[in-house]
Enzyme design. Structure first.
Site, PDB file in Angstrom:
ATOM      1  CG  HIS A 189      -0.303   0.177   2.524  1.00 28.66           C
ATOM      2  ND1 HIS A 189      -0.012  -0.871   3.372  1.00 28.66           N
ATOM      3  CD2 HIS A 189       0.122   1.288   3.173  1.00 28.66           C
ATOM      4  CE1 HIS A 189       0.544  -0.412   4.471  1.00 28.66           C
ATOM      5  NE2 HIS A 189       0.650   0.894   4.376  1.00 28.66           N
ATOM      6  CG  ASP A 220       0.118  -4.255   2.824  1.00 30.26           C
ATOM      7  OD1 ASP A 220       0.500  -3.614   1.832  1.00 30.26           O
ATOM      8  OD2 ASP A 220      -0.300  -3.714   3.866  1.00 30.26           O
ATOM      9  CB  SER A 298       3.416   1.387   6.316  1.00 29.47           C
ATOM     10  OG  SER A 298       2.240   1.595   7.042  1.00 29.47           O
TER      11      SER A 298
END
Length: 632
Positions: A189, A220, A298
């Site tokens: 993402h 992911d 992230s």
């Protein structure tokens, strides 16, 4: 002359009959009421403001040898320890701070005490600590942190509501880390719909252009590389560690919001289970930790106490009743992604078994299907028609084991000591195209099947894998295929509450009957004279065209373009636009037989409709009546 008056509390005067208790080190004569003790080299410090000393009568502080004490003189014994007396210029007003404990009483070098403080009472044992020597403090080197990079990405998302356009670009920053083979790992993402990706190393001011090698939507994870050789100089790749145990310490390293320098948060592994991956809408093995994971973290590594990577930070739980709950992609999932890329040259995904199952915890349920006391398993409710196992497995089969591992009645399998995990974890360890042996109980015969595993085919896809959305326009009717990004674009982040109920039902429960099946809808109607009366049709599914079922968007475009009939007839499914919460509360009303709504019909004259399409496209500045993927 009498002693000068001191400000503050008056010191207590020792009684005359107890003064012999003080040591008299020399043969000094003292008059009555005199107190004779040894005096240190400096004036004793008292609490409160320092008194002003009269010029005519100064206190002698150097009584160290055979000196006679005058009346009212006070002599204090000199301590044997080598004390460095503070300069009066460095003394401060107010209460003195407490002194830190010395590491070694025999060591007079006290410059490394963390807090240079003094005794609270300011007596003869006052000590002044020299400030720490910063050149003697060695910097702690952690090689794994030097491999952590900051990821800068410019995103240009498609406009799913107006599929021929793209949205305004925006920028984001996240984290990543260098692994072997001149590659960098980050989250999928973080680089979704990327236009440009740049990487910056720790302590560097240069941003290097990066290339996206592969994106794994389900797990992911994304794999990047940099062509510039300078980027790889002076940095060692991160090594991967094993799966951590509960309560093992982990350190999350990254570049969260609020600063440009590296950030470190620490915690422990608090849970390990198969959990939902928000970005991929799949269920894979995940770690729950109590370290803070914020936006920007992230893609950063989670390190163990040896500096080895045990996971990738990727999401956190934001809930009013929960605090400091973060999630990490563990090493088995990471290695599966990397090995899949190395094996196939591209990401092929995580396979699934392709069945919906029911727990068999009820003893009467087990007895009804002929299970013995020592037999355990789960019951198959439905099988996806597109899954390879649909040819051999049947509903109501009891899955007893997967690849030789017995499945419990609650659907779990042994994981580690004291831990169990959902049996879907065993399936996720396989690769697309691998075979697995499934043992089932059927009437009440035990059968074994060698099944070839495949990826999940969703009727309404969660992602379009960075491709532009498809569309087709005829007479102002805009047709498109329904995807989760499309629903999010139309109804916002709460699309699962605000979208039409029938579309949500297909999204959550319907199964594709073929690998190319799509849900095709009329997205909107671009108003023109040709479509008078149809202006209010929005997000309505197309069931058939001229009596033929619509399989997908390309199939519809081909039938319309090749149509030679006088009329174009579209059979539409009327959509009830109700919030999901309301529809669930009124399900007995909305889904009863008496209030089923009939389908809509749209009829257009073929020649007029095709001729009007060109003017409508020009009016709305649309370059083509169909997307590029429908032209091939």
């Amino acid at each position: 002359m009498s002693e000068p008056r001191k400000r503050g509390r008056k010191p207590k005067t020792p009684k005359t009959d107890t003064m012999d208790d003080y040591p008299h080190t020399n043969n000094n004569s003292a008059t009555q009421n005199d107190v004779v003790v040894s005096v240190p080299t400096t004036e004793p410090r008292t609490r409160g403001r320092k008194p002003k000393t009269p010029k005519t009568n100064t206190m002698d502080s150097s009584h160290t040898n055979n000196n006679s004490a005058t009346q009212n003189d006070i002599v204090v014994p000199v301590p044997t320890t080598d004390i460095q007396d503070p300069s009066p210029a460095h003394r401060t007003r107010g209460r003195a701070r407490k002194i830190g404990k010395l590491a070694d009483n025999n060591n007079n070098d006290i410059s490394h005490v963390a807090s240079p403080e003094r005794s609270r009472h300011g007596d003869a044992t006052d000590i002044t600590i020299l400030p720490p020597r910063w050149d003697s403090v060695a910097a702690k080197a952690v090689p794994a942190m030097d491999a952590v990079v900051k990821v800068f990405c410019v995103h240009t998302e498609p406009n799913f509501s107006l599929a021929w356009q793209r949205k305004r670009q925006y920028s984001s920053s996240s984290s990543g880390f260098i692994v072997g083979g001149r590659r960098v790992l980050t989250n999928a993402h973080s680089v979704e719909h990327h236009t440009q990706v740049k990487l910056k190393k720790r302590g560097s001011e240069i941003k290097y252009l990066a290339t996206v090698l592969s994106i794994g939507t389900e797990c992911d994870i994304a794999l990047l590389t940099v062509n510039d050789d300078e980027f790889w100089e002076g940095v060692s790749p991160v090594e991967f560690g094993g799966l951590p145990a509960l309560q093992d310490a982990v350190t999350v390293v990254g570049y969260p919001i609020g600063g440009d320098t590296i950030s470190v948060t620490s915690g422990v592994v608090s849970r390990m289970e198969v959990l939902s991956y928000v970005h991929g809408s799949t269920e894979l093995l995940g770690l729950q930790i109590d370290a803070a994971i914020n936006s920007g973290n992230s893609g950063g590594p989670a390190l163990n106490d040896k500096g080895e990577c045990v996971g990738i930070a990727f999401q956190s739980l934001k809930h009013e009743d929960a605090e400091n709950i973060g999630y990490v992609i563990p090493t088995p999932v990471i290695m599966h992604f990397i090995q899949d890329y190395e094996k196939n040259g591209a990401y092929t995904g995580f396979p699934i078994l392709g069945v919906e199952w029911q727990k068999m915890e009820n003893p009467d349920l087990r007895m009804s299907v002929g299970m013995k006391v020592d037999q355990k398993g789960v019951r198959i409710r439905r099988i996806e028609p597109t899954a390879p196992e649909s040819h051999v497995l049947k509903p109501s089969d009891i899955i007893l084991s997967f690849d030789g591992v017995n499945i419990a009645n609650d659907g779990t399998v042994p994981f580690r000591h004291g831990e169990r995990i959902g049996f879907s974890y065993l399936v996720s360890q396989k690769y697309t195209g691998d075979n697995a042996v499934v043992k089932v109980l059927r009437n009440p015969e035990i059968l074994e099947f060698n099944i070839k595993l495949a990826t999940h085919k969703r009727l309404i896809p969660v992602h379009i894998n960075s491709r532009p959305p498809s569309y087709y326009i005829i007479a102002g009717f805009v047709f498109t295929a329904v995807t989760v990004p499309y629903l999010r674009s139309e109804y916002g982040k709460d699309y699962d509450f605000d979208a039409p109920v029938k579309l949500l039902d297909k999204h959550l429960h319907a199964m594709a009957q073929s690998v190319d099946e799509q849900v095709v809808v009329v997205s909107q109607v671009l108003v023109a004279d040709i479509n008078i009366g149809y202006e209010d049709i929005v997000n309505t599914q197309v069931l058939a065209f001229n009596g033929k079922p619509v399989r997908n968007l390309k199939n519809l475009a081909e039938m319309v373009e090749s149509c030679e009939d006088e009329f174009l007839k579209f059979d539409l499914e009327y959509q009830q636009v109700l919030p999901l919460s309301l529809s669930l509360s009124l399900k007995n009303i909305c889904y009863c037989t008496d209030c089923e709504l009939h389908d809509q019909v749209v009829v257009l004259q073929t020649k007029t409709a095709k001729a009007a399409t060109f003017d409508i496209l020009a009016t709305h500045c649309i370059p083509s009546a169909m997307s590029g993927d429908l032209k091939t």
